[in-house]
Design an enzyme around this catalytic site. Structure first.
Site: not given
Lengths: 498, 498
Positions: A263-264, A267, A294
């Site tokens: 997830h990070e 980003h 997101e």
């Protein structure tokens, strides 16, 4: 001053603002990673000093003059228009908000954070409600100042985080997906799935090896960033060429840490792509909006790294690193387990299907609070009522209910909807990726690089030249269509669970 | 503006300067600990931005006006006089040095650092001599601008690091200890000492446990600081309540890491003591001078943590942590081994007796270079000649000779002497501590806290109210006496080696 001269000066001031942003990010990073217990007070003063410097630059009379010169600039490029838009937006916002109000929100945020921690620990709403009430008064004042002609009070807050989107648009989008999501949760949470093996003992060193292999395949550039450990996972841009992510290994399931890293990582790919030769060092070298950001973190986390095709390639590697922990677990069983759909009270651990319902709950409640339709004392019961309506049960305790999230303590009303918008943007983008690339075979052969390149070229490298919604429309050649999200879920989970 | 108003304003500006200093320290810390390989360029720009901010505050016309009002301030306290002295000194220095020259030295430093690295790797002086030559030209210009009436060229550089000390004073002090040191090295390096067990395999986790136990006993406050790992050990003040040290575990001997931790711990105790209620947040909340700072790091490292009495208490604990590595080694053998005197070419690993000879070599050579008495091409041979004269042999290679230290590449001429001044200050202070406290029994019972408290009250809490030399004189009630250092060594090493 000609328009060309004005634009050159705009770029100069903007570069200084970005420099301050990056220094601020470094101080925050250090605060999360290394700060001594007693160092916090002075760190706040340092951050306040930088915030003042930044504010002075972004809202100075000179900035006003430069922007006035740039009204109706001819022969301007996309990049130039984007930069002017961002600087004008911030200039106007800062001129609207008195410094005293901004400081009061920040100070009240520190107080409310402490009382939120105490209330959560004790499971006692009354320890938080007074400070939350004061915060809501301040936030309402802010919303009133930011409110635009014809808009509602909540618009001003929402648009802080998602430029150009109206509350009624979000409400409409959410109403379109509400019933389909509830029925999908009903349908798939009835399946019996054994995911107990995910909660075994997985040594951290091997977890890191696996996550790093996937990050590399995603094209996370370790020359331009790193992955560290912190209490709450986050991504930060310390400099144009230093974009860092963190993860944690304290979650009960091995998939929590891995999902969080991916997830990070999503980003970070966005930030790395945005800091390219054309945009680097300017305010455009970031994601287009929170929702768009997101969408990318969740696209990598869910659509890619929870897909059967991804694990067709990676499960043998995972199994080789954790032979004991995965003994007797087939690839299919593994994929089913990590996609288990369950009615749970905690948003951050929610599965892909029910997640957006948690966000809708908060969106509904935030509007009621800001519009004064519910008193602060009534909030816990209003939470539970929404929770029953959306998720079908009452949380067992207030800690698992309204006290689970930190956001309101810092006055971040309007932030939550961007999480669900990210899911919608993500599904629409993912559909487009699948139209343009042979995604299934790429994933099955572990070729994440081609997907990463595609997203880089079409989204990341555009940075914040356009708003989130505009970026989505440019990439997919169509307006936002919420039904793509529910049909993505329907398709994926039907294939998994029948 | 009354003098009281002027002083109040001085304090306000000074607090801002200190805030910037601490932010700068955070950015440097991050650079050493976490920065991505490609993040360095932007970090330099950030640091340059802060340096400019700081320069503008410290040398502004307003600062000049405030200082003019404070001329001959009556009814001033020690603290007030100290702060005025420091701000005036910096104001005058900055007015003397053109920003362009400061920037040129910084830029040439980056270039020269790279060529020093290349020259050291290749063992080829010619790869460094060109950039060093350019650097020396710049430094000579700086020395000329800083030179005071009646002083020599080197004074201006020396006093950057050790306020108020003249070159001829240092030369006199060094000449007093030169022959005694050479004869002590002769005498003790002839002893046969087995220190091979210090080079065994010592697990890092246990090393950290031991070092932390000693740091705690020294009263290093882990609420106000921490210990991390970096390539080169250092101490930094990130904030008034966040003073950090680093160590490394790559040195061949277990004592190198431990000594280094205690050394940096000594620096940190000084900074922690200086940031007290009265001085915190001002420019006085630091050590009095580099020499005085080094006296404390070396006092803790050598006089305390290499003393037989210290190990009488700690060796059993050390042995319990490393039973295999120290099998068959008695307490006496251990203490003898860690105090082995040896003619070695590398300053940083030199023993307590020969260390100052390495510094004297550099002090002599720096003057010759700055005064133009030796050309840059002749420096390596001049180094070897001095080395033979002071240490009795020629280094085996240029890497072990003139290319071993990094300091000249950044233009830090005048810095080295403070290392040896630290030894002199330290010996004189240590004598005083022993007169006032039952040091021997305190150490034998592991009571480092009483010694730490004594140093805190008498030195650390005074911060930079006085210069290093003045602080020494206040604490010991006498002027600097170099013979105390050689008699300390004579006494300690005679007892150890007979």
């Amino acid at each position: 001053m000609t328009q060309r001269e004005a634009y050159a000066r705009l770029v100069e001031i903007d570069r200084q603002i970005v420099l301050i942003d990056h220094m601020e990010a470094t101080l925050y990073w250090d605060q999360e990673i290394s700060l001594s217990p007693l160092g916090l007070e002075e760190r706040s003063v340092q951050l306040g000093y930088l915030a003042q410097l930044r504010h002075d630059l972004a809202s100075s009379p000179e900035m006003g003059e430069v922007l006035a010169h740039l009204e109706g600039l001819n022969d301007a490029s996309d990049v130039e228009l984007g930069l002017i838009r961002i600087r004008r937006r911030e200039y106007e916002k800062m001129r609207k908000l008195p410094v005293l109000l901004v400081r009061s929100i920040s100070e009240q945020g520190a107080r409310a954070h402490n009382s939120w921690v105490a209330a959560r620990k004790a499971g006692d709403w009354s320890l938080f409600s007074g400070d939350l009430s004061s915060m809501v008064t301040l936030v309402r004042e802010k919303a009133t100042l930011l409110k635009q002609e014809g808009g509602c009070l909540y618009d001003g807050l929402l648009q802080e985080f998602e430029e150009g989107i109206r509350t009624d648009q979000v409400a409409q989008l959410f109403s379109e997906i509400k019933e389909p999501l509830i029925s999908l949760v009903d349908r798939f949470s009835s399946k019996t799935v054994d995911s107990s093996f995910l909660y075994g003992s997985y040594p951290i060193e091997q977890q890191q090896m696996f996550a790093n292999e996937v990050l590399k395949a995603m094209q996370f550039d370790f020359q331009r960033g790193s992955c560290a450990v912190s209490v709450h996972p986050f991504t930060t841009t310390i400099g144009s060429d230093d974009i860092r992510i963190t993860t944690r290994y304290t979650d009960p399931s091995v998939m929590d840490s891995f999902s969080s890293t991916v997830h990070e990582g999503g980003h970070a790919l966005y930030e790395m792509g945005a800091s390219n030769a054309a945009l680097k060092g300017t305010s455009l070298a970031v994601g287009a909006s929170l929702g768009m950001h997101e969408s990318q973190s969740r696209l990598w986390e869910n659509m890619i790294a929870k897909s059967p095709e991804f694990w067709h390639f990676y499960y043998p590697r995972f199994k080789a690193l954790f032979p004991v922990q995965t003994a007797g677990i087939s690839e299919d069983q593994f994929v089913i387990a990590i996609n288990k759909v369950e009615r749970t009270p905690i948003r951050v651990n929610a599965d892909e299907v029910s997640y957006s319902l948690h966000v809708m709950l908060r969106f509904n409640l935030e509007q009621m609070i800001i519009n004064g339709e519910v008193s602060i004392n009534e909030v816990p019961e209003a939470w539970n009522a929404e929770h029953r309506s959306l998720l079908g049960f009452t949380p067992a305790s207030i800690k698992e209910g309204v006290l689970q999230d930190v956001h309101w303590s810092s006055g971040d009303f309007g932030y939550f909807p961007t999480y669900a918008l990210g899911n919608l943007y993500g599904a629409q983008i993912w559909k487009k990726v699948k139209e343009d690339l042979p995604v299934s075979s790429l994933l099955q052969s572990g070729n994440l690089g081609t997907i990463s390149d595609y997203l880089k070229t079409s989204i990341y490298e555009r940075g914040a030249i356009n708003t989130g919604l505009e970026t989505l429309e440019k990439v997919t050649n169509r307006g936002l269509d919420a039904s793509l999200f529910t049909s993505y879920l329907e398709d994926k989970f039907s294939r998994l669970f029948g």
